[in-house]
Scaffold this motif. Structure first.
Motif, PDB file in Angstrom:
ATOM      1  N   ASP A  55       0.810  -1.209   0.000  1.00 16.00           N
ATOM      2  CA  ASP A  55       0.000   0.000   0.000  1.00 16.00           C
ATOM      3  C   ASP A  55       0.843   1.259   0.000  1.00 16.00           C
ATOM      4  OD1 ASP A  55       0.725  -0.921   2.647  1.00 16.00           O
ATOM      5  OD2 ASP A  55      -0.440   0.766   3.427  1.00 16.00           O
ATOM      6  N   LYS A  56       2.097   1.163   0.431  1.00 12.78           N
ATOM      7  CA  LYS A  56       2.998   2.317   0.406  1.00 12.78           C
ATOM      8  C   LYS A  56       4.415   1.839   0.073  1.00 12.78           C
ATOM      9  CE  LYS A  56       3.123   2.162   5.496  1.00 12.78           C
ATOM     10  NZ  LYS A  56       3.105   2.936   6.745  1.00 12.78           N
ATOM     11  N   PRO A  57       4.607   1.374  -1.179  1.00 15.54           N
ATOM     12  CA  PRO A  57       5.901   0.831  -1.575  1.00 15.54           C
ATOM     13  C   PRO A  57       6.983   1.903  -1.647  1.00 15.54           C
ATOM     14  CG  PRO A  57       4.492   1.096  -3.476  1.00 15.54           C
ATOM     15  CD  PRO A  57       3.644   1.407  -2.280  1.00 15.54           C
ATOM     16  N   VAL A  58       8.237   1.460  -1.616  1.00 18.63           N
ATOM     17  CA  VAL A  58       9.367   2.370  -1.737  1.00 18.63           C
ATOM     18  C   VAL A  58      10.293   1.859  -2.829  1.00 18.63           C
ATOM     19  CG1 VAL A  58       9.262   3.015   0.701  1.00 18.63           C
ATOM     20  CG2 VAL A  58      10.737   1.141   0.003  1.00 18.63           C
ATOM     21  N   PRO A  59      11.051   2.768  -3.465  1.00 19.14           N
ATOM     22  CA  PRO A  59      12.017   2.324  -4.476  1.00 19.14           C
ATOM     23  C   PRO A  59      13.016   1.345  -3.872  1.00 19.14           C
ATOM     24  CG  PRO A  59      11.706   4.694  -4.586  1.00 19.14           C
ATOM     25  CD  PRO A  59      11.005   4.227  -3.335  1.00 19.14           C
ATOM     26  N   GLY A  60      13.375   0.322  -4.621  1.00 20.75           N
ATOM     27  CA  GLY A  60      14.354  -0.648  -4.158  1.00 20.75           C
ATOM     28  C   GLY A  60      13.749  -1.910  -3.600  1.00 20.75           C
ATOM     29  N   ILE A  61      12.423  -1.907  -3.366  1.00 18.15           N
ATOM     30  CA  ILE A  61      11.733  -3.103  -2.877  1.00 18.15           C
ATOM     31  C   ILE A  61      10.561  -3.370  -3.819  1.00 18.15           C
ATOM     32  CG2 ILE A  61      10.560  -4.214  -0.959  1.00 18.15           C
ATOM     33  CD1 ILE A  61      11.939  -2.278   0.916  1.00 18.15           C
ATOM     34  N   ALA A  62      10.629  -4.471  -4.535  1.00 21.27           N
ATOM     35  CA  ALA A  62       9.575  -4.818  -5.491  1.00 21.27           C
ATOM     36  C   ALA A  62       8.489  -5.602  -4.763  1.00 21.27           C
ATOM     37  CB  ALA A  62      10.150  -5.633  -6.636  1.00 21.27           C
ATOM     38  N   PHE A  63       7.346  -4.966  -4.549  1.00 22.82           N
ATOM     39  CA  PHE A  63       6.234  -5.630  -3.878  1.00 22.82           C
ATOM     40  C   PHE A  63       5.341  -6.304  -4.915  1.00 22.82           C
ATOM     41  CE2 PHE A  63       7.540  -2.652  -0.662  1.00 22.82           C
ATOM     42  CZ  PHE A  63       7.340  -3.344   0.523  1.00 22.82           C
ATOM     43  N   PRO A  64       4.952  -7.535  -4.669  1.00 23.55           N
ATOM     44  CA  PRO A  64       4.036  -8.209  -5.608  1.00 23.55           C
ATOM     45  C   PRO A  64       2.653  -7.587  -5.515  1.00 23.55           C
ATOM     46  CG  PRO A  64       4.286  -9.526  -3.625  1.00 23.55           C
ATOM     47  CD  PRO A  64       5.264  -8.371  -3.493  1.00 23.55           C
ATOM     48  N   HIS A  65       1.874  -7.771  -6.567  1.00 25.45           N
ATOM     49  CA  HIS A  65       0.490  -7.312  -6.497  1.00 25.45           C
ATOM     50  C   HIS A  65      -0.262  -8.154  -5.473  1.00 25.45           C
ATOM     51  CE1 HIS A  65      -3.529  -6.022  -7.555  1.00 25.45           C
ATOM     52  NE2 HIS A  65      -3.868  -7.292  -7.667  1.00 25.45           N
ATOM     53  N   GLU A  66      -0.997  -7.484  -4.596  1.00 22.03           N
ATOM     54  CA  GLU A  66      -1.774  -8.184  -3.582  1.00 22.03           C
ATOM     55  C   GLU A  66      -3.183  -7.601  -3.572  1.00 22.03           C
ATOM     56  OE1 GLU A  66       1.379  -9.330  -0.108  1.00 22.03           O
ATOM     57  OE2 GLU A  66       0.903  -7.205  -0.310  1.00 22.03           O
ATOM     58  N   ASP A  67      -4.169  -8.468  -3.503  1.00 17.59           N
ATOM     59  CA  ASP A  67      -5.548  -7.991  -3.450  1.00 17.59           C
ATOM     60  C   ASP A  67      -5.800  -7.191  -2.178  1.00 17.59           C
ATOM     61  OD1 ASP A  67      -6.161  -9.112  -5.877  1.00 17.59           O
ATOM     62  OD2 ASP A  67      -6.913 -10.991  -5.013  1.00 17.59           O
ATOM     63  N   ASN A  68      -5.130  -7.558  -1.098  1.00 16.06           N
ATOM     64  CA  ASN A  68      -5.269  -6.820   0.158  1.00 16.06           C
ATOM     65  C   ASN A  68      -3.897  -6.637   0.789  1.00 16.06           C
ATOM     66  OD1 ASN A  68      -5.899  -5.703   2.620  1.00 16.06           O
ATOM     67  ND2 ASN A  68      -7.657  -7.017   2.976  1.00 16.06           N
ATOM     68  N   PRO A  69      -3.181  -5.576   0.406  1.00 19.45           N
ATOM     69  CA  PRO A  69      -1.821  -5.390   0.929  1.00 19.45           C
ATOM     70  C   PRO A  69      -1.768  -5.167   2.434  1.00 19.45           C
ATOM     71  CG  PRO A  69      -2.561  -3.450  -0.288  1.00 19.45           C
ATOM     72  CD  PRO A  69      -3.571  -4.533  -0.545  1.00 19.45           C
ATOM     73  N   PHE A  70      -2.891  -4.753   3.047  1.00 23.82           N
ATOM     74  CA  PHE A  70      -2.893  -4.553   4.493  1.00 23.82           C
ATOM     75  C   PHE A  70      -2.771  -5.882   5.247  1.00 23.82           C
ATOM     76  CE2 PHE A  70      -5.058  -0.813   2.818  1.00 23.82           C
ATOM     77  CZ  PHE A  70      -4.343   0.199   3.442  1.00 23.82           C
ATOM     78  N   LEU A  71      -3.091  -6.976   4.554  1.00 28.26           N
ATOM     79  CA  LEU A  71      -2.960  -8.303   5.158  1.00 28.26           C
ATOM     80  C   LEU A  71      -1.851  -9.092   4.474  1.00 28.26           C
ATOM     81  CD1 LEU A  71      -6.739  -9.301   5.482  1.00 28.26           C
ATOM     82  CD2 LEU A  71      -5.258  -8.294   7.215  1.00 28.26           C
ATOM     83  N   GLY A  72      -0.962  -8.404   3.818  1.00 25.38           N
ATOM     84  CA  GLY A  72       0.008  -9.084   2.976  1.00 25.38           C
ATOM     85  C   GLY A  72       1.443  -9.039   3.460  1.00 25.38           C
ATOM     86  N   TRP A  73       2.334  -8.949   2.479  1.00 32.12           N
ATOM     87  CA  TRP A  73       3.787  -9.007   2.707  1.00 32.12           C
ATOM     88  C   TRP A  73       4.254  -7.632   3.134  1.00 32.12           C
ATOM     89  CZ3 TRP A  73       8.311  -7.915  -0.696  1.00 32.12           C
ATOM     90  CH2 TRP A  73       9.470  -8.605  -0.287  1.00 32.12           C
ATOM     91  N   ARG A  74       4.245  -7.383   4.425  1.00 34.63           N
ATOM     92  CA  ARG A  74       4.507  -6.045   4.931  1.00 34.63           C
ATOM     93  C   ARG A  74       5.213  -6.133   6.284  1.00 34.63           C
ATOM     94  NH1 ARG A  74       0.495  -2.927   4.485  1.00 34.63           N
ATOM     95  NH2 ARG A  74       1.179  -1.482   6.109  1.00 34.63           N
ATOM     96  N   GLY A  75       5.728  -4.996   6.741  1.00 36.14           N
ATOM     97  CA  GLY A  75       6.333  -4.928   8.060  1.00 36.14           C
ATOM     98  C   GLY A  75       7.440  -5.943   8.252  1.00 36.14           C
ATOM     99  N   VAL A  76       7.416  -6.604   9.394  1.00 34.18           N
ATOM    100  CA  VAL A  76       8.474  -7.555   9.727  1.00 34.18           C
ATOM    101  C   VAL A  76       8.476  -8.748   8.775  1.00 34.18           C
ATOM    102  CG1 VAL A  76       7.205  -9.005  11.367  1.00 34.18           C
ATOM    103  CG2 VAL A  76       9.651  -8.581  11.719  1.00 34.18           C
ATOM    104  N   ARG A  77       7.338  -9.047   8.187  1.00 27.97           N
ATOM    105  CA  ARG A  77       7.267 -10.171   7.241  1.00 27.97           C
ATOM    106  C   ARG A  77       8.177  -9.908   6.045  1.00 27.97           C
ATOM    107  NH1 ARG A  77       0.585 -10.402   7.099  1.00 27.97           N
ATOM    108  NH2 ARG A  77       0.302 -10.901   9.321  1.00 27.97           N
TER     109      ARG A  77
END
Length: 686
Positions: free
Chosen positions: A486-508
């Motif tokens: 939901d708030k990606p930054v350059p240098g980290i490629a986040f996959p598309h997620e239907d619900n990023p709030f429950l996804g690959w974020r934070g410590v994960r």
């Protein structure tokens, strides 16, 4: 007659080691190097290929670090070319070291990390005379809120930052540019080409001046100029002008087409280059059409900013002293923009359900940030009421100054620490002026955002050190990187997620990306030698996540020791923001030194109610019995384990919630600096 020899070309496979791949700067440098050779050079990436001498085409290949590509050369110097190009691609610092070497000839490098050019010009401002605002008045947190009697009912939005304000409107809305004509006569083509070249050169000169004021970022400016001067942009525009197109129309068409090409790239940083294309396009067209953009940087008098949407970088470029309030038709109370507004004591209302066209016609605005109420064209009577209430609120805040150096204790003798939530060192002075007893939450996300590359260990250490020194001996709790799709930054490629709030974020995410996480942990360990630095992990759901982080911290400590670098042992805590963490708080407590409850996300997840959705406001309540029971469960587990528990979500600053949280067993409340004095007073009177 043929001599019987078969002409062959040279090919070699290369694994790209350039940090973050062939983005703007290294692609520009790579193309410049390729042009030194007479042979033809192609880069093959999967099923696509590009001319190695064209930076734009290279960027559109979307080549990332660790991708395998094929270099194909054909010509007399093909062997030398392939060898040099492969060497470039095998260097992690390629594209950066060349720019650094060039700067060293003129001046000593300042060591700053490059930042991304954010094309503010793409979001133009619209106002009848926006820079000529008259007066405005406001007051921050602590203002008494009540709907004035016999007044037009207010528009309702999401309360994002407390306070009252009224004043002239500054309407900041994207305004599309249009060409006044589409085609030109054959006899006009030469003059139209000259007109384009003049506007184009002026726009690029302005770009250079902008980067000159930003410091050591000439490499990025060079890359953007390279994109603008490419055949795909300037070359294609000139070709369309020659074919009979108006210069402004051709520029808009080419810019939109090229930007769309970048928007299809998977890599987040390369995809965001579409903004640069839009920005360059807009600057050229503005000059061709004789128009000027107005930005928030142009605020010269106090006003209420009206916008469809704003970002934290938008606000960062503004003179916040002249913003008496913010009103946006989008956004949430937990956005970074809202957080910054609260830290500066700027009243704000977001999620106002009005069309942009209505905003464009507004001349004056009154805002009640605590209730989320907005009045367009307030009557004189309403303005008089606001002026009286603002004066009363200022008097009340002045009375709170006696609590600046107070360390509050309840009447039962229980001390409660009142700390500040910060997002950058720029907020240190405001927090100290408010008497904050340390930092309960230092968000590191803004350090990673609005830039081309990830911050290095030394840059992070310097920021953490400054905050620790400023508040010593009080604790400074630094939250490790808390970002996701939901708030990606350059240098980290986040996959598309239907619900990023429950996804690959934070410590994960961090546990999967040691290249991102370890520099931050090393910086935290080093900063722990300066002051009372504590580390906090976001989005914890499982005890194994905590143990893995502890093992990684131990690994970082061993590395620092072997390098002879001083480091400390910061306390380690976790955010309690998932139902899983709340339900297993008794298992997690023995593993950590403290808990900090993030009521914003905890409420969202417990109630299954999107906190940014105004239609669910009645469900998104931190005082709901389900949320309060979760908090009580966490406090009980902390007391049994004899560790402290804090609250760093927005509930910590709410007057109605402070007695509840203290009663449940919370030891610390952390909030925006503007709310610290009021919280100290409330606790002292409990």
């Amino acid at each position: 007659m043929s001599d019987g020899k078969v002409k062959s070309m040279l090919e070699t496979a290369v694994v790209v080691k350039v940090t973050e791949g062939l983005h703007a700067r290294p692609a520009t440098q790579f193309a410049k190097l390729a042009k030194e050779f007479s042979c033809s050079l192609q880069v093959l990436h999967g099923s696509t290929s590009a001319d190695a001498k064209c930076a734009v085409k290279l960027m559109l290949l979307g080549i990332r670090e660790h991708d395998q590509i094929v270099l194909r050369a054909d010509g007399a110097d093909e062997s030398d070319a392939v060898e040099r190009m492969a060497q470039f691609l095998s260097s992690p610092e390629a594209g950066v070291q060349q720019a650094t070497a060039a700067r060293a000839a003129d001046a000593a490098a300042c060591g700053a990390e490059p930042v991304t050019l954010v094309a503010a010009s793409r979001a133009g401002a619209s106002n009848s005379d926006s820079s000529g605002t008259n007066s405005g008045a406001s007051t921050g947190a602590g203002a008494r809120s009540e709907t004035p009697a016999e007044e037009t009912p207010p528009l309702l939005g999401i309360p994002a930052s407390e306070g009252l304000a009224f004043g002239d409107a500054y309407v900041y809305l994207p305004e599309p540019l249009q060409a006044t004509r589409q085609f030109i006569e054959p006899h006009e083509t030469a003059a139209e080409a000259v007109r384009f070249n003049r506007a184009f050169d002026d726009a690029l000169a302005a770009l250079d001046r902008q980067f000159d004021t930003m410091g050591d970022h000439d490499g990025i400016a060079e890359a953007l100029v390279g994109v603008a001067q490419s055949d795909e942009f300037a070359g294609e525009i000139r070709a369309r002008i020659a074919a009979g197109r108006d210069a402004a129309a051709a520029t808009l068409e080419v810019g939109a087409t090229l930007a769309a090409s970048f928007e299809t790239i998977a890599d987040e940083y390369l995809r965001s280059r579409a903004d640069d294309i839009h920005g360059i396009t807009r600057q050229v067209v503005l000059r061709l059409t004789g128009r000027q953009d107005v930005s928030l940087a142009g605020l010269t008098k106090p006003c209420v900013v009206l916008a469809s949407d704003l970002t934290a970088p938008d606000l960062a470029r503004a003179n916040v002293a002249n913003i008496v309030a913010l009103v946006c038709t989008r956004g949430s109370a937990t956005s970074h923009l809202a957080i910054i507004a609260r830290s500066h004591g700027i009243p704000a209302v977001f999620g106002l359900s009005v069309p942009d066209e209505r905003l464009r016609g507004v001349a004056q605005v009154a805002v009640d940030g605590a209730l989320g109420h907005v009045w367009f064209e307030p009557t004189c009577a309403l303005q008089d009421q606001f002026a009286a209430r603002i004066g009363e609120a200022r008097a009340n805040r002045a009375a709170l100054d006696v609590y600046r150096d107070v360390e509050p204790v309840t009447r039962a003798g229980r001390p409660i620490r009142i700390a500040a939530n910060l997002g950058s060192p720029d907020e240190i002075d405001a927090a100290k002026a408010a008497g904050a007893m340390g930092v309960g939450l230092f968000r590191t996300e803004l350090l990673f955002m609005n830039r081309r590359s990830l911050p290095g260990e030394h840059e992070q250490y310097d920021v953490y050190r400054r905050v620790a020194e400023a508040f010593a001996p009080h604790p400074v709790v630094i939250r490790t990187l808390d970002i996701g799709g939901d708030k990606p930054v350059p240098g980290i490629a986040f996959p598309h997620e239907d619900n990023p709030f429950l996804g690959w974020r934070g410590v994960r995410m961090c546990l999967d990306r040691h290249d991102v996480f370890k520099p931050q942990l090393r910086a935290l360990l080093r900063a722990a030698t300066i002051g009372n630095v504590q580390a906090m992990l976001p989005m914890i759901s499982d005890i194994d996540e905590v143990r893995r982080v502890k093992a990684l911290m131990a690994e970082c400590a061993r590395e620092l020791a072997s390098e002879g670098v001083a480091f400390g042992e910061p306390k380690l805590g976790i955010m309690i923001e998932t139902p899983a963490a709340a339900l297993t708080a008794d298992l997690l407590a023995p593993e950590v030194d403290f808990f900090s409850i993030g009521t914003n996300d905890l409420t969202q997840y417990v109630m299954a109610a999107d906190r940014a959705n105004p239609n669910l406001a009645s469900l998104y309540r931190c005082d709901h019995p389900a949320v309060l029971r979760a908090i009580a469960m966490v406090c009980d587990a902390a007391q049994r384990a004899r560790i402290e528990v804090a609250v760093c979500g927005e509930a910590a600053a709410q007057p109605r919630m402070i007695p509840v949280l203290v009663g449940l067993g919370v030891d610390e409340l952390s909030m925006s600096p503007a709310c610290v004095l009021r919280a100290k007073k409330i606790v002292s009177e409990l």
